[in-house]
Design an enzyme around this catalytic site. Structure first.
Site, PDB file in Angstrom:
ATOM      1  N   TYR A   6       0.848  -1.186  -0.055  1.00  0.00           N
ATOM      2  CA  TYR A   6      -0.141   0.406   0.082  1.00  0.00           C
ATOM      3  C   TYR A   6       1.342   1.217  -0.120  1.00  0.00           C
ATOM      4  CZ  TYR A   6      -3.501   4.035   1.871  1.00  0.00           C
ATOM      5  OH  TYR A   6      -4.253   4.255   1.665  1.00  0.00           O
ATOM      6  N   ASP A  14       9.710   2.390   0.128  1.00  0.00           N
ATOM      7  CA  ASP A  14       8.305   3.530   0.946  1.00  0.00           C
ATOM      8  C   ASP A  14       8.778   3.171   2.429  1.00  0.00           C
ATOM      9  OD1 ASP A  14       4.946   3.717   0.843  1.00  0.00           O
ATOM     10  OD2 ASP A  14       6.561   4.356   1.679  1.00  0.00           O
ATOM     11  N   LYS A  52       5.041   8.913   9.297  1.00  0.00           N
ATOM     12  CA  LYS A  52       4.329   8.238  10.276  1.00  0.00           C
ATOM     13  C   LYS A  52       5.337   8.401  11.602  1.00  0.00           C
ATOM     14  CE  LYS A  52       2.207   3.954   8.429  1.00  0.00           C
ATOM     15  NZ  LYS A  52       0.424   5.024   9.097  1.00  0.00           N
TER      16      LYS A  52
HETATM   17  N1  HOZ Z   1      -2.868   3.284   6.649  1.00  0.00           N
HETATM   18  C1  HOZ Z   1      -3.365   3.204   7.752  1.00  0.00           C
HETATM   19  C2  HOZ Z   1      -3.074   2.008   8.147  1.00  0.00           C
HETATM   20  N2  HOZ Z   1      -1.869   1.102   7.542  1.00  0.00           N
HETATM   21  C3  HOZ Z   1      -4.818   3.309   7.936  1.00  0.00           C
HETATM   22  C4  HOZ Z   1      -5.395   3.792   9.002  1.00  0.00           C
HETATM   23  C5  HOZ Z   1      -7.279   3.808   9.378  1.00  0.00           C
HETATM   24  O1  HOZ Z   1      -7.448   3.602   8.201  1.00  0.00           O
HETATM   25  O2  HOZ Z   1      -7.726   4.192  10.016  1.00  0.00           O
END
Ligand code: HOZ
Length: 429
Positions: free
Chosen positions: A146, A241, A269
């Site tokens: 992702y 990434d 993050k």
């Molecule tokens: N991209 C977030 C975790 N990889 C998801 C956060 C969410 O949808 O609450």
């Protein structure tokens, strides 16, 4: 065992009339684990409290940023001091220099860096840069990885797309994804075949160097090295990434841990310490193409925001202290090994593991080398496990297709309590 979640339910019911699915991001809606999502009220250290006053040991850590523990007093006091100077300048600020120098010093591939506001933005920008630098349009990503929700990456994507079992996403035109090629993670032969089938057309390869958005899937031995060789042989770029792995797998990210230097890296993050920060960086000759130094356009009103820079600077200052990553490795391995041992002792097929402060567990015999393997896991059982742990005061990511995160605030006692809860749940799963 039932939780009193009266207030959570009231607030979430109202939220559903206000926001799609009642949430600001899909995975937190608990769709794939079942039951009502929890509405939270505050965090501190390794813990999170919901609006009904229930306390949990938190292994989501706001999806990774809280590696020094939530609301660290030194981060909070630095932010309080920064607030006295205002919340946003929309102009150069010395704090950007400070965080940029820390990132450049820490991450092997980064000679120059640009700050944005999310991992999605960083990946969008790095894709445009890859294409501009090489003059090629196609990009290889891996099934289950992702890279944010930009159109061109919503092809066999992980995280919420996998969690919700979506067929990628309506609204994404074929023109946006026609250049996105996919291969199974850990499959070098598939990558070589794509380069053979698309000679001189592939700008580069982008991947999570340790997958966290399809559950926890580490690279097989030789995989990252092989990608480095294949991209160099084909005049293509290698992009890590590290939005999730950066400053978590090691202070210098997965590229430091595995000794492989990509051409470009995306981050997020941890470098925001809980405030919205993304970043991308890499070789100076490539980054110099970014406007206004070069012709590749990318912009952001709140990029380099002084509050976000402040939180990121203090977080990295705390994180880089000697012994921290050894501690994170120790407690996370103890947790991961313990979960696997308990699963075996209670008769469940399970596999998984950990690297530094990142871990994962699949309810399948495994091994899990890629997204197809991950999808064989018993997601219904994972949902029951998640609920059982929640009822015992342990908050895990509400999806089989996410990773778990520890922090410097998690104690040995927290790990023991988590394993005791897991034994109780798995014995009745
Ligand atoms: N991209 C977030 C975790 N990889 C998801 C956060 C969410 O949808 O609450």
């Amino acid at each position: 065992m039932t939780l009193n979640t009266t207030k959570s339910q009231e607030i979430f019911a109202a939220a559903q009339n206000l926001m799609p699915g009642g949430v600001s991001s899909p995975v937190r809606a608990f769709k794939s684990v079942g039951g009502q999502p929890i509405v939270f009220d505050r965090v501190n250290g390794a813990y999170i409290w919901d609006v009904d006053g229930n306390k949990y040991i938190d292994y989501v850590g706001t999806w990774g940023p809280a590696i020094c523990g939530h609301a660290h007093p030194e981060v909070i006091s630095a932010l309080q001091a920064a607030l006295d100077k205002g919340t946003s300048f929309g102009a150069p600020c010395v704090l950007e220099n400070v965080l940029a120098e820390m990132v450049i010093d820490a991450v092997p591939s980064i000679e120059m860096v640009r700050f944005v506001n999310s991992g999605t933005e960083a990946c969008m920008a790095v894709l445009r840069l890859m294409r501009a630098f090489t003059g090629r349009e196609k990009v290889i990503k891996f099934e289950g990885c992702y890279h944010g929700h930009a159109d061109m990456f919503l092809v066999k994507a992980g995280s919420g797309v996998a969690t919700l079992g979506l067929p990628d996403s309506p609204g994404v035109p074929k023109s946006a994804t026609s250049g996105t090629l996919t291969a199974p993670y850990n499959d070098l032969e598939a990558v070589k075949a794509l380069f053979d089938q698309n000679p001189d057309e592939i700008a580069g390869v982008i991947l999570e160097p340790v997958v966290g958005n399809a559950g926890f899937i580490p690279p097989d031995a030789g995989f990252l090295e092989g990608l480095r060789e294949i991209t160099q042989e084909n005049g293509a770029l290698l992009v890590f990434d590290e939005v999730m792995t950066g400053f978590r797998i090691a202070y210098g990210g997965a590229q430091e841990k595995f000794g492989i230097t990509p051409d470009l890296t995306t981050m997020g993050k941890v470098i925001g310490g809980g405030l919205p920060v993304g970043a991308y960086g890499g070789r100076r000759d490539i980054m110099s193409m970014i406007a206004p130094a070069g012709p590749v356009y990318q912009a952001g009103t709140l990029s380099g925001n002084p509050l976000a820079m402040t939180a990121g600077i203090k977080t990295l200052e705390l994180l880089r202290k000697p012994g921290n990553f050894e501690y994170l490795e120790k407690i996370t391995k103890k947790l991961s090994d313990g979960l696997l041992k308990i699963a075996q002792e209670t008769g469940h097929q399970a596999c998984g593991g950990s690297i530094s402060a990142m871990f994962g567990l699949f309810f399948t015999a495994g091994p899990v080398h890629n997204y197809e393997d991950a999808k064989k896991s018993d997601t219904a059982k994972f949902g029951r496990f998640h609920r059982g742990m929640l009822e015992r005061g342990i908050y895990l990511a509400p999806s089989q297709f996410e990773a778990g995160f520890t922090s410097l605030s998690h104690t040995e006692e927290d790990i023991e309590a988590t394993l005791a809860a897991a034994r109780d749940v798995m014995s009745n799963l």
